[in-house]
Structures are given as C-alpha cells and as structure tokens.
Design a protein around this motif. Structure first.
Motif, short mmCIF file in Angstrom:
data_model
loop_
_atom_site.label_atom_id
_atom_site.label_comp_id
_atom_site.label_asym_id
_atom_site.label_seq_id
_atom_site.Cartn_x
_atom_site.Cartn_y
_atom_site.Cartn_z
N SER A 94 48.97 0.48 48.77
CA SER A 94 49.55 -0.68 48.10
C SER A 94 50.83 -1.12 48.81
O SER A 94 51.37 -0.42 49.65
N ASP A 95 51.29 -2.31 48.42
CA ASP A 95 52.56 -2.82 48.95
C ASP A 95 53.72 -2.48 48.03
O ASP A 95 54.88 -2.58 48.43
N GLY A 96 53.43 -2.13 46.79
CA GLY A 96 54.46 -1.80 45.81
C GLY A 96 53.81 -1.25 44.56
O GLY A 96 52.59 -1.40 44.36
N THR A 97 54.61 -0.60 43.71
CA THR A 97 54.09 0.03 42.50
C THR A 97 54.84 -0.45 41.27
O THR A 97 56.08 -0.40 41.24
N LEU A 98 54.09 -0.90 40.28
CA LEU A 98 54.61 -1.26 38.97
C LEU A 98 54.23 -0.15 38.01
O LEU A 98 53.05 0.21 37.90
N VAL A 99 55.23 0.42 37.34
CA VAL A 99 55.00 1.49 36.38
C VAL A 99 55.39 1.00 35.00
O VAL A 99 56.49 0.48 34.81
N LEU A 100 54.46 1.12 34.06
CA LEU A 100 54.74 0.82 32.66
C LEU A 100 54.87 2.15 31.94
O LEU A 100 54.00 3.01 32.07
N THR A 101 55.94 2.33 31.20
CA THR A 101 56.14 3.60 30.53
C THR A 101 56.95 3.40 29.26
O THR A 101 57.50 2.33 29.03
N LYS A 102 57.00 4.43 28.46
CA LYS A 102 57.77 4.40 27.22
C LYS A 102 58.52 5.72 27.15
O LYS A 102 57.90 6.78 27.16
N LYS A 139 59.70 -12.25 40.63
CA LYS A 139 60.74 -12.30 41.65
C LYS A 139 60.68 -11.03 42.50
O LYS A 139 60.78 -11.08 43.72
N TRP A 140 60.49 -9.88 41.84
CA TRP A 140 60.35 -8.59 42.54
C TRP A 140 59.12 -8.62 43.45
O TRP A 140 59.19 -8.20 44.61
N ILE A 141 58.01 -9.13 42.95
CA ILE A 141 56.77 -9.22 43.74
C ILE A 141 56.98 -10.10 44.97
O ILE A 141 56.62 -9.73 46.09
N THR A 142 57.59 -11.25 44.77
CA THR A 142 57.81 -12.20 45.86
C THR A 142 58.82 -11.66 46.87
O THR A 142 58.59 -11.71 48.08
N THR A 143 59.93 -11.15 46.38
CA THR A 143 60.98 -10.61 47.26
C THR A 143 60.44 -9.50 48.15
O THR A 143 60.81 -9.40 49.32
#
Length: 179
Positions: A94-102, A139-143
């Motif tokens: 991947s190019d980056g990682t998005l983590v969803l957590t609680k 913005k994070w994805i684009t940057t």
C-alpha cells in the motif's frame, strides 16, 4: 465483479456515473487489507458499494476469526497461517495505512501501525464512534499521494455488534469519491 465477466448495461452505466462523479481533489482509491472480521470486512464492503477496486493478503486457508473468508472477497493467501505475515504484506503493498480504532489499539491493530511505519508508509489513526474528519482524511490522502490504501483496525470480537457497523459508516463517508 470477477475478471472476464461481461457487465450488464445497468452495471456499466453505474460505474460510469461513479467515475464521472469524482469530485475535484479526490480519487478512486484501491483498498487493501487482510479480510478479517470488523474493520477489514467493513472496508471491503464499502469498496464494493462504491465500486472501488480492492484486494489483500490473508492467512492460509483464508482464515478469519469468524471462519473462512468468503470467496467473493478478492483475497490472496499469503502462504502462512500467521496473521502477522498478511499484515506485513498489506503494509508493503500500500501507499499508506488508515487505522480505525477505539481506545488503545489491541490484538493486531498496533502491529498494523508498526509495520506501516517500519516500511515508511504514512499512517492515519481515526477513532471509531466519532464523526469522521472526511476533509482532513482526504487532505492526508492527497498530501501523501495515496492511491492504494491499507485499512485496518480491530476485529468484530473487540466490541461485538459495533465494530463493523461503526467502521462501515465512517468508511462509506470517507471513501466515496463523489461526496
């Protein structure tokens, strides 16, 4: 949609509308993850709903805590029964990682963050149950010029009945390139 399947006229029109409707500054991402219950499965289902490409590495025999990962999810077995192997491969691919957590990340979620950072991939952590900052995420994805997005987080057993639903609501809002 499987490779080689002919699209019906309705499917072709729907895909065309989705591609034509992409907003300025957004893109159609490819979603990757390990297919585990909870956040992973919500990400794959959001990708299907939004007609985004998706794929990922999963453990041998398509293992997940809730049984075998359904064949309709485009997963590739990584050759190891160890979930950490698929986590590493998805971070690399991947190019980056998005983590969803609680709360404090548990189980494999900290490993997802660690592996992404080890491979120099940008990482964004968002909290389940809070209104998502869709604009900030894009913005994070684009940057970071992210085109292939690894999405991870807790399994459904972390908080049964809520992880998938909360993740799905956030991801449907974030991943929709026409919003």
């Amino acid at each position: 949609m499987r490779i080689g399947k002919l699209l019906s006229e309705t499917e072709s029109l729907e895909i065309g509308r989705c591609i034509r409707g992409v907003k300025l500054g957004k893109r159609r991402l490819c979603i990757v993850n390990g297919g585990q219950s909870g956040v992973d499965r919500a990400a794959l289902d959001s990708a299907f709903k939004l007609m985004l490409p998706c794929r990922g590495w999963c453990p041998t025999e398509r293992w997940a805590e809730d049984g075998v990962i359904s064949a309709h999810y485009p997963m590739q077995e990584c050759g190891s029964p160890t979930p950490a192997v698929r986590t590493e491969l998805n971070a690399i691919d991947s190019d980056g990682t998005l983590v969803l957590t609680k709360g404090n990340p548990q189980d494999g979620t900290p490993l997802t963050v660690e592996r992404a950072q080890l491979h120099g991939k940008p990482t964004l952590v968002m909290t389940l149950g809070e209104a998502p900052d869709v604009e900030g995420c894009w913005k994070w994805i684009t940057t970071n010029d992210i085109r292939i997005l690894n999405i991870g987080g807790p399994r459904e057993s972390f908080e049964p009945g809520t992880v998938y639903a909360a993740s799905r609501a956030i991801l449907d809002a974030i991943l929709d390139p026409t919003r």
